[in-house]
Structure formats: C-alpha cells, structure tokens
Design a protein around this motif. Structure first.
Motif, short mmCIF file in Angstrom:
data_model
loop_
_atom_site.label_atom_id
_atom_site.label_comp_id
_atom_site.label_asym_id
_atom_site.label_seq_id
_atom_site.Cartn_x
_atom_site.Cartn_y
_atom_site.Cartn_z
N GLY A 185 0.79 -1.23 0.00
CA GLY A 185 0.00 0.00 0.00
C GLY A 185 0.82 1.27 0.00
N PRO B 33 1.17 2.97 -3.95
CA PRO B 33 0.00 3.69 -4.45
C PRO B 33 -0.27 4.99 -3.69
N CYS C 3 -3.18 4.22 -11.07
CA CYS C 3 -3.64 2.94 -11.64
C CYS C 3 -2.45 2.05 -12.00
N CYS D 296 -0.78 0.76 -8.71
CA CYS D 296 -1.57 -0.31 -8.08
C CYS D 296 -1.41 -1.62 -8.84
N THR E 69 0.85 -4.88 -7.23
CA THR E 69 0.06 -6.09 -6.96
C THR E 69 0.56 -7.26 -7.78
N SER F 115 -2.99 -3.52 -2.84
CA SER F 115 -3.08 -2.10 -3.19
C SER F 115 -4.18 -1.39 -2.42
N SER G 183 -3.52 0.89 0.77
CA SER G 183 -3.11 2.30 0.69
C SER G 183 -4.14 3.21 1.34
N CYS H 173 -8.61 1.20 -5.31
CA CYS H 173 -7.24 0.67 -5.49
C CYS H 173 -7.23 -0.85 -5.42
N GLY I 130 -5.82 -3.27 -8.49
CA GLY I 130 -4.78 -4.27 -8.26
C GLY I 130 -5.27 -5.68 -8.51
#
Length: 347
Positions: A212, A215, A250, A253, A257, A280, A283, A325, A329
């Motif tokens: 996390g 992101p 984007c 993430c 992941t 993700s 975050s 998020c 991910g």
C-alpha cells in the motif's frame, strides 16, 4: 522499468518450464508452475469479493467520466455543488458496470447465490455512505447549523439510489450472468495442494502493508491540494495534473500487486485472490493516516462536532479509496495470472 524486469523474468520462466515439459522432466518443477492446479481455486467468501470488485469498478467508472468532463471544462471548480452533483450522478449511472463486473467474476467462481450477491452489490457501499451521511446530517441538524442538508435533498438521493442505481445494478448483473463464464487456462485439482510454511516477509499482513505504500506515494502530493480545496475552501483547477496522477495511481496499483502476487506464487502459496485486493487496497490506511496528520497540522478545529465530521468523512473517503485501489490491483493480478498460466504447456 518494473514492467520490463517482470517481462524478462516471465519470459525466462515460461521458456524454462516449457523446455522441461518437452524433455519430460516434470519432476523438477519449481516456482509458480507447481501451483497451476490450485491457482484458480475459488477463494473463501467469493460472493463478497465479487461485490467489492463490482463496487470498485463503479467508483473507477465514476472517476474516469467525471475527470474527463472536468478536463473538457464542463465542471467549473468554482461551482462546488456542480462537481459533487456530477460525481453522484456518475456513480448512480455506473451501477450497471458494478452489477456486470461483480456478476462476471462471481460466475467465474461458479457461484450459485447470484441474487444475494447482486443485492449486496447494490446496497453495501451506497448503504454505508448514505448511512454515514444521514447520521452526520442529523448531528448537524441538532446543532441548528445552516450547513445541514435539506430533507428534500435526502429524498432525492434515496430516489436516485432505489429508483436508478439499484435497477441498473440488477440489469448489469443479469447481462453479466447471461454470458458464459470464461474458461480457466489450467484445470483445478480436486484435492487442494498443501501450502508450505512461508517466510516472515511473505506474511499477508506485512506484504499488504508494504504494497500500500507505493500507491499512496503516487497521490501523496496531490492529496494535499485536494484536502486544502475541500476543507480550506480553496479552488482546485489542476484537473489535467489530477488526471495524470490518476493514471500513475492505476499503473502503480497494478504493478505492485502483480509483483507481490508473483512472489507469492513463487513461494507456492496459491491463496492470492483476497491478498491481491488488499495489497493495493491497503493504501487507504495511509490515506486516512495522512488525513489525521493534515488535520492536526493544517486545520484549526477544536469543537467536537466539526472534528467528528472531518474524521468520519475522511474514513468514508478512505473506504472508497480502498475499493478503488483494491479493484485495480485485483483485476491486474487476475489478468496477469491468466496470461502466465495460459502460456504454459500443461497436459
């Protein structure tokens, strides 16, 4: 650069595994190929995961369309009510995407409780947001503040929710279940494979918290200006830069992941579904922590009710950020896993 390194690593892995199959030396299988018979095994609480993915798709669609119209100049930053109204309307009309996305994923899991899943998709996230908004509005009413939302506006929101959003979710879910489920690239074994003991750094909590950080780092600077615009009543005009930050978010993430999911599969742990979402999605914890730091460092609020409004609203925003998020991910990891196992030659 991360994507290029992953591509080279995967090309090398796939070439090695396919060469071993050609030599009929499958006994020496190592790494992520070992779990090919379990990697597509449906997870626990598959219906709830499908719901969260559907909600994330709905929020993603709302942000994309709203940002697009803001870039074209249709939404003036000086008209705060217009921007918020546009976001609410876009969220309502994206209900069809939520139902369709949740239904497609749930059908992939071969789930049969589609009615319960669709109802949860239509009511879970909007119900939480509306419930929080209604309770806080009652508190503001109790303080006899002019900032309280009129009762007619609440009725209009309920109409948009029950009269527009819910039918759109069910319509999207209907078309999602109507389409045939996609075939998995590899067969799933009937007996689950035993997962070996994992090293400490592959513990789900630790890996998700690490995942996390990036992101949140992608939106860290822009978040300061957004909070200043919302809570200090300043205008926000940088929608072009905001769109760029959203694209970076984007990509970040998706990449973090995919990388952590790859490490997890190399450790022969095939329970990746929920962890990919939380990797993700975590975050949101950093977002809420930063909002607390912003409150104590930038805002001069001492009364209990305004303080309650701030933290409850920021917790709600963090919940939406978690869904957004996490969905980005998860979908990236799902696409990645389908691609790499589809490239293997498995009898």
């Amino acid at each position: 650069m991360v994507a290029m390194i992953m591509m080279r690593t995967l090309h090398r892995d796939i070439a090695k595994y396919n060469a071993l199959d050609a030599q009929e030396d499958a006994a020496e299988e190592t790494g992520w190929k070992l779990v090919h018979g379990d990697v597509f095994r449906p997870p626990d609480r598959a219906s709830l995961l499908s719901t969260y993915v559907g909600v994330g798709v709905q929020i993603f669609g709302m942000l994309v369309v709203t940002t697009f119209f803001a870039l074209l100049g249709f939404l003036s930053p000086s008209n705060r009510g217009g921007l918020m109204t546009a976001m609410v309307l876009m969220f309502v009309f994206m209900g069809s995407l939520a139902g369709y996305g949740a239904a497609r994923l749930y059908k992939t899991f071969r789930g049969d409780q589609w009615r319960q899943m669709t109802v949860r998709t239509a009511f879970m996230f909007p119900g939480v947001v509306f419930g929080v908004f209604f309770v806080l509005d009652l508190i503001v009413w109790g303080q006899k503040s002019s900032g309280a939302v009129p009762f007619g506006t609440l009725v209009a929101l309920c109409f948009l929710w029950f009269g527009v959003s819910v039918p759109l979710v069910f319509m999207g879910s209907y078309y999602g279940f109507k389409k045939p489920a996609p075939e998995d690239p590899v067969r799933t074994n009937k007996i689950p494979r035993q997962i070996p003991e994992q090293p400490w750094y592959m513990h789900p909590v630790f890996s998700c918290l690490v995942g996390g950080v990036l992101p949140f780092g992608a939106v860290f600077i822009e978040l300061f200006f957004i909070l200043t615009s919302v809570w200090l009543h300043q205008f926000y005009y940088l929608f072009g830069f905001l769109a760029l930050v959203f694209i970076i978010l984007c990509l970040t993430c998706a990449e973090i992941t995919i990388v952590l999911c790859y490490f997890q599969l190399c450790s022969e742990d095939y329970n990746w579904w929920w962890r990919a979402y939380f990797t993700s999605g975590s975050s949101a914890l950093y977002l809420f922590a930063y909002s607390a730091f912003y409150f104590y460092s930038k805002l001069d609020i001492t009364k209990v009710v305004p303080m309650l409004l701030y933290f409850v609203y920021m917790a709600t925003v963090s919940y939406g950020f978690f869904c957004l998020c996490g969905t980005i991910g998860f979908l990236a990891a799902y696409w990645f896993i389908r691609k790499i196992y589809g490239a293997l030659k498995i009898d």
